[in-house]
Every structure is written in structure tokens, then in C-alpha cells.
Motif scaffolding. Structure first.
Motif, PDB file in Angstrom:
ATOM      1  N   ALA A 110      22.499  27.958  41.639  1.00 25.04           N
ATOM      2  CA  ALA A 110      21.120  28.140  41.175  1.00 25.04           C
ATOM      3  C   ALA A 110      21.003  28.039  39.660  1.00 25.04           C
ATOM      4  O   ALA A 110      19.902  28.138  39.121  1.00 25.04           O
ATOM      5  CB  ALA A 110      20.583  29.486  41.654  1.00 25.04           C
ATOM      6  N   GLY A 111      22.142  27.869  38.970  1.00 25.71           N
ATOM      7  CA  GLY A 111      22.096  27.652  37.529  1.00 25.71           C
ATOM      8  C   GLY A 111      22.822  28.657  36.671  1.00 25.71           C
ATOM      9  O   GLY A 111      22.889  28.486  35.450  1.00 25.71           O
ATOM     10  N   ALA A 112      23.363  29.727  37.255  1.00 27.58           N
ATOM     11  CA  ALA A 112      24.063  30.734  36.460  1.00 27.58           C
ATOM     12  C   ALA A 112      25.381  30.173  35.914  1.00 27.58           C
ATOM     13  O   ALA A 112      26.107  29.470  36.617  1.00 27.58           O
ATOM     14  CB  ALA A 112      24.353  31.974  37.296  1.00 27.58           C
ATOM     15  N   MET A 113      25.652  30.475  34.667  1.00 27.72           N
ATOM     16  CA  MET A 113      26.949  30.106  34.078  1.00 27.72           C
ATOM     17  C   MET A 113      28.041  30.969  34.707  1.00 27.72           C
ATOM     18  O   MET A 113      27.832  32.158  34.970  1.00 27.72           O
ATOM     19  CB  MET A 113      26.927  30.337  32.569  1.00 27.72           C
ATOM     20  CG  MET A 113      28.247  30.015  31.901  1.00 27.72           C
ATOM     21  SD  MET A 113      28.228  30.414  30.144  1.00 27.72           S
ATOM     22  CE  MET A 113      29.875  29.822  29.699  1.00 27.72           C
ATOM     23  N   LEU A 114      29.200  30.382  34.945  1.00 30.52           N
ATOM     24  CA  LEU A 114      30.336  31.106  35.503  1.00 30.52           C
ATOM     25  C   LEU A 114      31.397  31.294  34.428  1.00 30.52           C
ATOM     26  O   LEU A 114      31.839  30.326  33.815  1.00 30.52           O
ATOM     27  CB  LEU A 114      30.922  30.335  36.688  1.00 30.52           C
ATOM     28  CG  LEU A 114      32.163  30.917  37.351  1.00 30.52           C
ATOM     29  CD1 LEU A 114      31.892  32.323  37.889  1.00 30.52           C
ATOM     30  CD2 LEU A 114      32.647  30.001  38.465  1.00 30.52           C
ATOM     31  N   PHE A 115      31.772  32.535  34.185  1.00 26.30           N
ATOM     32  CA  PHE A 115      32.758  32.901  33.164  1.00 26.30           C
ATOM     33  C   PHE A 115      33.847  33.717  33.864  1.00 26.30           C
ATOM     34  O   PHE A 115      33.630  34.866  34.222  1.00 26.30           O
ATOM     35  CB  PHE A 115      32.050  33.704  32.070  1.00 26.30           C
ATOM     36  CG  PHE A 115      32.920  34.340  31.011  1.00 26.30           C
ATOM     37  CD1 PHE A 115      34.263  34.061  30.873  1.00 26.30           C
ATOM     38  CD2 PHE A 115      32.358  35.250  30.128  1.00 26.30           C
ATOM     39  CE1 PHE A 115      35.040  34.655  29.893  1.00 26.30           C
ATOM     40  CE2 PHE A 115      33.111  35.857  29.130  1.00 26.30           C
ATOM     41  CZ  PHE A 115      34.463  35.556  29.019  1.00 26.30           C
ATOM     42  N   THR A 116      35.009  33.101  34.106  1.00 24.16           N
ATOM     43  CA  THR A 116      36.099  33.814  34.763  1.00 24.16           C
ATOM     44  C   THR A 116      37.130  34.273  33.749  1.00 24.16           C
ATOM     45  O   THR A 116      37.386  33.599  32.757  1.00 24.16           O
ATOM     46  CB  THR A 116      36.805  32.955  35.829  1.00 24.16           C
ATOM     47  OG1 THR A 116      37.471  31.862  35.199  1.00 24.16           O
ATOM     48  CG2 THR A 116      35.813  32.429  36.850  1.00 24.16           C
ATOM     49  N   VAL A 117      37.692  35.430  34.006  1.00 25.08           N
ATOM     50  CA  VAL A 117      38.706  36.018  33.137  1.00 25.08           C
ATOM     51  C   VAL A 117      40.022  36.106  33.903  1.00 25.08           C
ATOM     52  O   VAL A 117      40.048  36.586  35.042  1.00 25.08           O
ATOM     53  CB  VAL A 117      38.279  37.427  32.662  1.00 25.08           C
ATOM     54  CG1 VAL A 117      39.338  38.028  31.748  1.00 25.08           C
ATOM     55  CG2 VAL A 117      36.919  37.371  31.963  1.00 25.08           C
ATOM     56  N   CYS A 118      41.091  35.613  33.300  1.00 23.31           N
ATOM     57  CA  CYS A 118      42.428  35.757  33.874  1.00 23.31           C
ATOM     58  C   CYS A 118      42.468  35.146  35.283  1.00 23.31           C
ATOM     59  O   CYS A 118      42.095  33.996  35.477  1.00 23.31           O
ATOM     60  CB  CYS A 118      42.815  37.237  33.857  1.00 23.31           C
ATOM     61  SG  CYS A 118      44.530  37.614  34.207  1.00 23.31           S
TER      62      CYS A 118
END
Length: 203
Positions: A110-118
């Protein structure tokens, strides 16, 4: 990610056995950014339910502010990691897949940015979210991630990789680097530098 006239909704996803610094390091960057530049971010903790979440080794217990059913629509999703063994179990866990993974896919679509850690990136290695992208993860999970997503290019020796609407980071403290990078990108380099100084964080 859509530019808005309201604070950006930043959803920090929590789940049982989440890595504490994966979560708290980036979260504090956004907290400090809001102090320096008020009302930029609406950051919140969200889980599948509003039940208490136990962090790694049951060291702390966290009560999410929202569940997936009632949280504000995220502009940014921050997905921390966990011990690789725990991550691999979640990849086989039907309940996790039908709640966490399904929700992340829907919000990102739907457009949300994805920011994954580790190892947060490894948690999504059974999806198509990283197909044909450059990504990274904790050095101990690099090979596993590459094998799981042969269409992606898993980068070593970097702190984070920016692919526009997907930002992945290397292990644990690299989540701070990723958050500082993102905040600096959105608010300017001086904000990022000030937060680094407040953290006494020597990159």
C-alpha cells in the motif's frame, strides 16, 4: 513513501524474543529527531495483538500501543530482528506468517516504506519483497539470506542499503546507522549529526 502534511507514522513491530537493541536503537533516533524537529514522526509499537511481548531471553516485557487491527496506517515499517534460530522458527510458524508477515506485505504494497534491522530481513526471506533488490543483514545470516532469496543481491561489509522504499541494515547497532541515515535524508544532515552527538555515537 508519500509526502504528507502530518507526522509520518512509524510502526515499530515487536514480537516475542525481539532483539532489544534492534528495536531501541532506531526507536531512540526517531524519538530524538522529534525533539529536535517536533511533530515529524508519530512512532509507535505494534504487534499482532495487544498482549505483552517478551524481548530476547525474556529480559524485558513490552506492552504494544497498538495491534495490527487498530494501529495508524504506517508510512514507515521498522522490523527488528531476533536470534537466527528464532527467526527460522518464525518462518515455519503459521500464526506468525498469517499475522505479522501478511500485515507487513499488505502495508508495504500500500506504499509504506520497509526498514529492516539485522535479521529482520531474514524474517521476510520467504516473501517476494526483496526480489531483484540489493539488501543486507547480520554477517552471520548473509549466506542464509542469499540462499533464501536467490533473486536478491545480498551485500556484505556495509551498514545499510537504501533501495528507495526498502532500507535494510546489517547487524544490531547498524540499525542506528540506518535510522540516522533515514532521518538525515528526511530532515537534513545537521539533524543526523546532532543526534549522533547526543548519542556519543562514533560511526
Amino acid at each position: 513513501m508519500t509526502t504528507t502534511n502530518r507526522p509520518l507514522n512509524v510502526a515499530f513491530i515487536i514480537f516475542n524474543q525481539v532483539e532489544v537493541l534492534d528495536l531501541n536503537g532506531p526507536l531512540d533516533v526517531f524519538v530524538k529527531a522529534n525533539i529536535l524537529h517536533p511533530n515529524t514522526y508519530n512512532h509507535y509499537l505494534v504487534a499482532a495483538t495487544k498482549d505483552i511481548v517478551k524481548t530476547e531471553s525474556d529480559t524485558t516485557h513490552i506492552l504494544p500501543q497498538y495491534s495490527f487491527a487498530d494501529c495508524p496506517t504506517p508510512d514507515i515499517i521498522v522490523l527488528p530482528g531476533a536470534n537466527p534460530d528464532i527467526v527460522m522458527n518464525y518462518l515455519q510458524n503459521e500464526s506468525f506468517q498469517n499475522t505479522y508477515t501478511k500485515w507487513i506485505i499488505a502495508q508495504h504494497s500500500a506504499g509504506a516504506m520497509l526498514f529492516t534491522v539485522c535479521t529482520g530481513s531474514l524474517l521476510l526471506s520467504n516473501t517476494h519483497l526483496f526480489d531483484h533488490l540489493d539488501i543486507t543483514t547480520h554477517f552471520m545470516a548473509i549466506e542464509t539470506l542469499q540462499q533464501a532469496i536467490p533473486t536478491a543481491k545480498v551485500i556484505t561489509g556495509v551498514r545499510y542499503v537504501d533501495q528507495g522504499n526498502v532500507l535494510t541494515t546489517a547487524g544490531i547497532t547498524a540499525g542506528i546507522d540506518g535510522a540516522l541515515y533515514l532521518v538525515s535524508k528526511q530532515l537534513g544532515e545537521e539533524i543526523g549529526k546532532t543526534i549522533s552527538q547526543l548519542f556519543e555515537y562514533n560511526k
